[in-house]
Design an enzyme around this catalytic site. Structure first.
Site: not given
Ligand code: GLP
Length: 246
Positions: A135, A142
């Site tokens: 991702n 993140e």
């Protein structure tokens, strides 16, 4: 960004190991920022081989790891502490006092982050090694992480838990910790130089976004477009979606 396409995994690992070796030879007391995951395993193996041949000396090298899971003890073979010792530190002449990996005490994550960040504030990383998450995460930063972030604790995204489950007992997602401590994006950007390695088709979208996409917290690795000394080494599969020739 300097981008090198490697023939395959072995070639990627050797190229990255060469850059890290050059850093150690040119500055024996250098500070290396180190990464975990399956991608750097070959690179660490290569460094150990060159050490055993007498070509490398780790006795003055300092290392600082990017991240650590919450809830895994150091002797758990899925902890990053275990990984680093198993893949590199146990096989070279590094001084254990020069090794830094976040300590995660289950009840005091804020304090653990502060301790690690205070340590980081006192040094400059000469070379930061990175992998990349499917991702686009770097370390455990993140999507959505602030570019100014310093060491922090993280709720891992579902996609990361899924991706990393393959490394846990029988690919069991429930075994993957849901939280971790990670150096922040600002800590990574403060390194003098960055080497990022990526291989395999499951990294093609992240690699495309990192190199050719907009710089956005939605794809954390894209921030590296703003760093003045980044070397990216990727195999053909990870490079598949790139539109320009490099
Ligand atoms: C973890 C680590 C990252 C690493 C990523 C990719 O999430 N925190 O530092 O880059 O995994 O791992 P792999 O190399 O196994 O694909």
């Amino acid at each position: 960004m300097k981008i090198y396409k490697a023939k395959d995994y072995a070639d990627m690992s050797r190229k990255a190991a060469n850059i890290i070796s050059a850093q150690i030879i040119m500055k024996p007391e250098c500070v290396l920022g180190l990464a975990t995951g399956s991608t750097p395993v070959g690179l660490y193996k290569q460094l150990v081989e060159w050490y055993k041949k007498g070509d490398l000396d780790f006795s003055a090298v300092k290392t600082i790891n990017l991240d650590e899971y919450k809830g895994l003890s150091q002797d758990n073979d899925q902890s990053y502490y275990y990984f680093m010792h198993d893949n590199l530190f146990n096989h070279v002449d590094i001084n254990e006092e020069n090794v830094h990996i976040p300590t995660v005490s289950n009840d005091h994550l804020e304090d653990d982050c502060k301790t690690y960040n205070d340590m980081l504030n006192k040094v400059t990383i000469d070379l930061q090694l990175l992998g990349i998450g499917g991702n686009g995460h770097i370390g455990f930063n993140e999507p959505g992480t602030d570019f100014n972030s310093k060491t922090h604790y993280v709720d891992l995204k579902e996609s990361t838990i899924k991706d990393n489950a393959r490394l846990f007992f029988n690919g069991d997602e429930d075994a993957v910790p849901k939280q971790a401590i990670s150096m922040g994006i600002q800590n990574i950007m403060d390194a003098k130089s960055v080497v990022l390695i990526a291989c395999g088709k499951n990294k093609e979208d992240a690699v495309k976004g990192m190199i050719e996409g907009p710089v956005t917290p939605e794809l954390p690795a894209s921030v590296l477009q703003n760093h003045k000394d980044v070397t990216v080494i990727i195999d053909k599969a990870a490079a598949a979606l790139l539109e320009k020739e490099y």
